[in-house]
Design a protein around this motif. Structure first.
Motif, PDB file in Angstrom:
ATOM      1  N   ALA A  44      48.921  42.664  51.204  1.00 17.92           N
ATOM      2  CA  ALA A  44      48.344  43.886  51.760  1.00 17.92           C
ATOM      3  C   ALA A  44      48.832  45.104  50.990  1.00 17.92           C
ATOM      4  O   ALA A  44      48.062  46.047  50.731  1.00 17.92           O
ATOM      5  N   ARG A  45      50.094  45.081  50.596  1.00 14.01           N
ATOM      6  CA  ARG A  45      50.656  46.179  49.817  1.00 14.01           C
ATOM      7  C   ARG A  45      49.957  46.280  48.464  1.00 14.01           C
ATOM      8  O   ARG A  45      49.618  47.381  48.000  1.00 14.01           O
ATOM      9  N   ALA A  46      49.712  45.142  47.843  1.00 13.69           N
ATOM     10  CA  ALA A  46      49.036  45.139  46.547  1.00 13.69           C
ATOM     11  C   ALA A  46      47.611  45.669  46.662  1.00 13.69           C
ATOM     12  O   ALA A  46      47.153  46.446  45.811  1.00 13.69           O
ATOM     13  N   ASP A  47      46.892  45.257  47.706  1.00 11.53           N
ATOM     14  CA  ASP A  47      45.522  45.738  47.903  1.00 11.53           C
ATOM     15  C   ASP A  47      45.498  47.251  48.098  1.00 11.53           C
ATOM     16  O   ASP A  47      44.649  47.952  47.536  1.00 11.53           O
ATOM     17  N   PHE A  48      46.414  47.759  48.904  1.00 12.13           N
ATOM     18  CA  PHE A  48      46.507  49.198  49.152  1.00 12.13           C
ATOM     19  C   PHE A  48      46.753  49.955  47.854  1.00 12.13           C
ATOM     20  O   PHE A  48      46.057  50.929  47.532  1.00 12.13           O
ATOM     21  N   VAL A  49      47.740  49.522  47.096  1.00  8.33           N
ATOM     22  CA  VAL A  49      48.088  50.209  45.851  1.00  8.33           C
ATOM     23  C   VAL A  49      46.932  50.134  44.855  1.00  8.33           C
ATOM     24  O   VAL A  49      46.577  51.131  44.210  1.00  8.33           O
ATOM     25  N   ALA A  50      46.319  48.962  44.731  1.00 10.95           N
ATOM     26  CA  ALA A  50      45.219  48.805  43.771  1.00 10.95           C
ATOM     27  C   ALA A  50      44.052  49.725  44.102  1.00 10.95           C
ATOM     28  O   ALA A  50      43.438  50.318  43.208  1.00 10.95           O
ATOM     29  N   ALA A  51      43.725  49.867  45.381  1.00 11.74           N
ATOM     30  CA  ALA A  51      42.628  50.758  45.769  1.00 11.74           C
ATOM     31  C   ALA A  51      42.959  52.207  45.433  1.00 11.74           C
ATOM     32  O   ALA A  51      42.107  52.963  44.969  1.00 11.74           O
ATOM     33  N   HIS A  52      44.214  52.594  45.644  1.00 12.54           N
ATOM     34  CA  HIS A  52      44.620  53.974  45.366  1.00 12.54           C
ATOM     35  C   HIS A  52      44.710  54.242  43.867  1.00 12.54           C
ATOM     36  O   HIS A  52      44.533  55.390  43.440  1.00 12.54           O
ATOM     37  N   VAL A  53      44.977  53.219  43.087  1.00  9.20           N
ATOM     38  CA  VAL A  53      44.931  53.357  41.629  1.00  9.20           C
ATOM     39  C   VAL A  53      43.477  53.426  41.162  1.00  9.20           C
ATOM     40  O   VAL A  53      43.093  54.276  40.344  1.00  9.20           O
ATOM     41  N   LEU A  54      42.639  52.535  41.699  1.00  6.45           N
ATOM     42  CA  LEU A  54      41.250  52.457  41.247  1.00  6.45           C
ATOM     43  C   LEU A  54      40.491  53.747  41.514  1.00  6.45           C
ATOM     44  O   LEU A  54      39.672  54.170  40.688  1.00  6.45           O
ATOM     45  N   VAL A  55      40.731  54.393  42.638  1.00  5.32           N
ATOM     46  CA  VAL A  55      39.999  55.630  42.915  1.00  5.32           C
ATOM     47  C   VAL A  55      40.357  56.703  41.886  1.00  5.32           C
ATOM     48  O   VAL A  55      39.515  57.526  41.506  1.00  5.32           O
ATOM     49  N   ARG A  56      41.580  56.680  41.408  1.00  3.75           N
ATOM     50  CA  ARG A  56      41.966  57.615  40.346  1.00  3.75           C
ATOM     51  C   ARG A  56      41.260  57.275  39.036  1.00  3.75           C
ATOM     52  O   ARG A  56      40.857  58.166  38.280  1.00  3.75           O
TER      53      ARG A  56
END
Length: 243
Positions: A44-56
């Motif tokens: 879940a932590r990885a999914d959260f971080v990846a989404a916040h990176v991808l939007v950037r």
């Protein structure tokens, strides 16, 4: 690049995003790191971080500037908390961003017009059909009953309506009042936007990642490949806290 202002969206695997940006932790704000650290499950932590990176990455492609120059903020209009709420880019009120994540898959969008994106796995949790009465309109419920794959029909409408929530066009309690029965069904949807009033609705099926997504915007959106980053590289891991 982003001169046209058309929203740019991407759907990708969590591992793809984190593998593409080894220095991903440098992109996150203190609030984002704290929220990630609070998640007990590493996935879940990885999914959260990846989404916040991808939007950037999507915003960086739209604006033709490095991802590490963009600061993501969230503010709840109800309670004023900076821990949740609609995302935005600090100092760039003219840019709209949206993000979503599910198990192992993330999605994000950025544009000069309002945009919302949602992604879900194609396998619905048990009992989710019970929410149809709260989510679907009368016409949609009738179409779902007649459809060869009711779960696929429900999921298609669900991701679309999640986008409407993110755009501020409805709320969780008002989903059934939004009638999208006139849009293509899951077995006929093509990767070109449909119209619903003043909005474009772009459906996306990612068979490789077993996921379904939708992008909704007042401008004609597009879904493309994972943008290349322009950030410093430094290995990172999500096995422990980000701080």
């Amino acid at each position: 690049m982003g001169a046209s202002g058309r929203p740019w969206a991407t759907v990708a695997g969590t591992d793809e995003v984190l593998g593409l940006v080894p220095a991903y932790e440098r992109l996150l704000t203190g609030v984002e790191r704290r929220r990630a650290d609070a998640m007990r499950a590493a996935s879940a932590r990885a999914d959260f971080v990846a989404a916040h990176v991808l939007v950037r990455l999507c915003a960086a492609r739209l604006l033709d500037r490095p991802a590490d120059t963009l600061v993501l903020e969230q503010r709840c209009p109800g309670c004023g908390s900076g821990e949740h709420g609609r995302p935005s880019l600090a100092g760039l009120p003219q840019v709209s961003v949206s993000l979503s994540h599910t198990t192992g898959v993330v999605a994000a969008a950025a544009g000069h017009e309002p945009v919302g994106i949602d992604v879900e796995r194609r396998r619905l949790p048990d009992g989710i059909r019970g929410a149809a009465g709260r989510v679907l309109s009368t016409a949609e419920r009738a179409a779902m009953r007649e459809h060869a794959d009711p779960d696929a029909y429900f999921l298609r409408q669900w991701v679309r309506k999640e986008c409407f929530i993110k755009l501020g066009r409805t709320t969780l309690g008002g989903l059934a009042a939004v009638d999208l029965s006139g849009l293509p069904g899951p077995d006929e949807a093509v990767e070109v936007p449909s119209r619903h009033g003043d909005l474009y609705v772009l459906d996306h099926t990612d068979a490789r990642r077993d996921a379904v997504a939708a992008v909704v915007s007042t401008a004609r959106p597009r879904i493309g490949a994972l943008p290349s980053p322009a950030v410093p590289e430094r290995p990172a891991a999500l096995e422990g806290p980000l701080t």
